[in-house]
Enzyme design. Structure first.
Site, PDB file in Angstrom:
ATOM      1  N   GLY A  11       0.805  -1.222   0.000  1.00 57.38           N
ATOM      2  CA  GLY A  11       0.000   0.000   0.000  1.00 57.38           C
ATOM      3  C   GLY A  11       0.837   1.271   0.000  1.00 57.38           C
ATOM      4  O   GLY A  11       2.069   1.223  -0.053  1.00 57.38           O
ATOM      5  N   GLN A  12       0.134   2.402   0.093  1.00 57.62           N
ATOM      6  CA  GLN A  12       0.805   3.705  -0.017  1.00 57.62           C
ATOM      7  C   GLN A  12       1.859   3.884   1.073  1.00 57.62           C
ATOM      8  O   GLN A  12       2.989   4.257   0.809  1.00 57.62           O
ATOM      9  CB  GLN A  12      -0.242   4.826   0.093  1.00 57.62           C
ATOM     10  CG  GLN A  12       0.326   6.198  -0.222  1.00 57.62           C
ATOM     11  CD  GLN A  12      -0.470   7.332   0.426  1.00 57.62           C
ATOM     12  OE1 GLN A  12      -1.432   7.098   1.172  1.00 57.62           O
ATOM     13  NE2 GLN A  12      -0.072   8.553   0.151  1.00 57.62           N
ATOM     14  N   TYR A 142     -14.648   3.555   8.879  1.00 59.36           N
ATOM     15  CA  TYR A 142     -13.189   3.518   9.055  1.00 59.36           C
ATOM     16  C   TYR A 142     -12.808   4.173  10.387  1.00 59.36           C
ATOM     17  O   TYR A 142     -12.054   3.602  11.187  1.00 59.36           O
ATOM     18  CB  TYR A 142     -12.543   4.263   7.877  1.00 59.36           C
ATOM     19  CG  TYR A 142     -11.064   4.537   8.004  1.00 59.36           C
ATOM     20  CD1 TYR A 142     -10.142   3.500   7.957  1.00 59.36           C
ATOM     21  CD2 TYR A 142     -10.592   5.851   8.129  1.00 59.36           C
ATOM     22  CE1 TYR A 142      -8.770   3.766   8.043  1.00 59.36           C
ATOM     23  CE2 TYR A 142      -9.235   6.118   8.212  1.00 59.36           C
ATOM     24  CZ  TYR A 142      -8.331   5.075   8.169  1.00 59.36           C
ATOM     25  OH  TYR A 142      -6.996   5.341   8.255  1.00 59.36           O
TER      26      TYR A 142
HETATM   27  N1  SER Z   1      -5.885   9.348   4.818  1.00 60.20           N
HETATM   28  C1  SER Z   1      -6.915   8.611   5.505  1.00 60.20           C
HETATM   29  C2  SER Z   1      -8.192   8.702   4.784  1.00 60.20           C
HETATM   30  O1  SER Z   1      -8.402   9.686   4.122  1.00 60.20           O
HETATM   31  C3  SER Z   1      -7.080   9.159   6.876  1.00 60.20           C
HETATM   32  O2  SER Z   1      -6.447   8.323   7.789  1.00 60.20           O
HETATM   33  O3  SER Z   1      -8.980   7.823   4.895  1.00 60.20           O
END
Ligand code: SER
Length: 311
Positions: A11-12, A142
């Site tokens: 991943g990134q 999330y």
């Molecule tokens: N960069 C993430 C998102 O935008 C935040 O933790 O989901």
């Protein structure tokens, strides 16, 4: 000798953190894992294993086979993608973390790194200089999973002495890998539009401030936290960490200093609501006090560095 297993290594964040860990501990110490077979191409310098983090038997087997001492558990579904499959996001983000914590509780691994996020904050959180301890009412699945995960990390530390460490990352900006389906991705994608001469269509409004961080700072913070003596770690849920705060209009102006003809248009979508629920800026005093955190990059320095590398 340390043996370090990274989940979501393709991943990134994983792509860059795995390189940094290999530089720090030697490539022989690294087991990069990812669910995506194609990720293997990135890891010709270290061991690579396929791993779906929901396959807890396989995770346990890899930990035993390689005598893993530390796990960097990065695999997760981020904010924007998570809204499209909430129950699966909850399952993946929570079940995999709990399994990692169980492995540590059983003494199979000695140290755990797990990223949290500014997404744990919500609409009633103070938006400026958001404190470490404050109202947390996340609106995305999330964010809910990261907040619950933080509570589990602290619980496993308090109850079982698990050495788990965590950072509440802001939006991470790098040029080496694609962004992973978050609300802050615009700030990753904007640079490539600038150098290819396209007008950039931004999915957030121009005055939407968000906490952000350039990848080298994120890597530095992560390694610093993981290397700090146990006694210095006063937060076992997750540390506030901050570097830069900017809006789409700010990053656009920063890029225009290098590409004066660059154009931007604004077309906010569902991610605007998520961004609005997150802080504008973060108070990271505790990280600065406990393990001397200090960022190196501000907006213009980051912009210059990224454009130099991708131009
Ligand atoms: N960069 C993430 C998102 O935008 C935040 O933790 O989901």
């Amino acid at each position: 000798m340390e043996k370090i297993l990274i989940t979501g290594a393709g991943g990134q964040l994983g792509s860059e953190l795995t390189i940094a860990l290999a530089e720090e501990y030697g490539a022989d110490a690294i087991i990069a894992t990812d669910i995506n077979e194609k990720a293997k191409e990135k890891f010709d310098y270290c061991t690579f294993e396929l791993l779906d983090v929901l396959d807890s038997e396989r995770m346990t087997k890899l930990v035993k086979d390689y005598q893993v001492t530390q796990i960097y558990h990065l695999a997760a579904i981020l904010s924007a993608v998570g809204e499209k499959k909430p129950l699966f996001t909850w399952k993946l983000n929570m079940d995999s973390l709990l399994h990692v914590l169980e492995l540590a509780k059983d003494g199979l691994i000695q140290k755990v790194y797990w990223p949290s996020s500014i997404a744990i904050f919500g609409t009633h959180t103070p938006i400026e200089n958001t404190p470490q301890h404050t109202v947390m009412d996340p609106t995305t699945v999330y964010g809910i999973s990261k907040l619950a995960g933080e509570r589990w990390c602290e619980y496993y530390h308090q109850k079982y002495g698990v050495d788990v460490r965590s950072l509440r990352y802001p939006g991470l900006i790098g040029y080496k890998s694609a962004a992973g389906g978050g609300t802050t991705d615009y700030a990753v994608n904007i640079y490539r539009s600038a150098i290819s001469g396209e007008t950039f269509e931004c999915f957030l409004e121009e005055d939407t401030y968000l906490p952000m961080m350039y990848m080298p700072d994120a890597i530095k913070a992560t390694l610093q936290l993981m290397k700090a003596p146990k006694e210095d770690i006063s937060i076992r849920s997750s540390y506030n960490i901050s570097a830069i705060s900017f809006s789409p209009a700010d990053i656009y102006q920063s890029i225009k200093k290098h590409y004066p003809d660059f154009r931007i248009s604004y077309k906010p979508d569902f991610r605007q609501k998520i961004a609005t629920s997150w802080p504008d800026s973060i108070d990271d005093t505790q990280a600065r006090l406990d393990w001397d955190w200090q960022n190196d990059f501000d907006l213009d320095k980051m912009t210059a560095d990224i454009l130099k590398h991708i131009a």
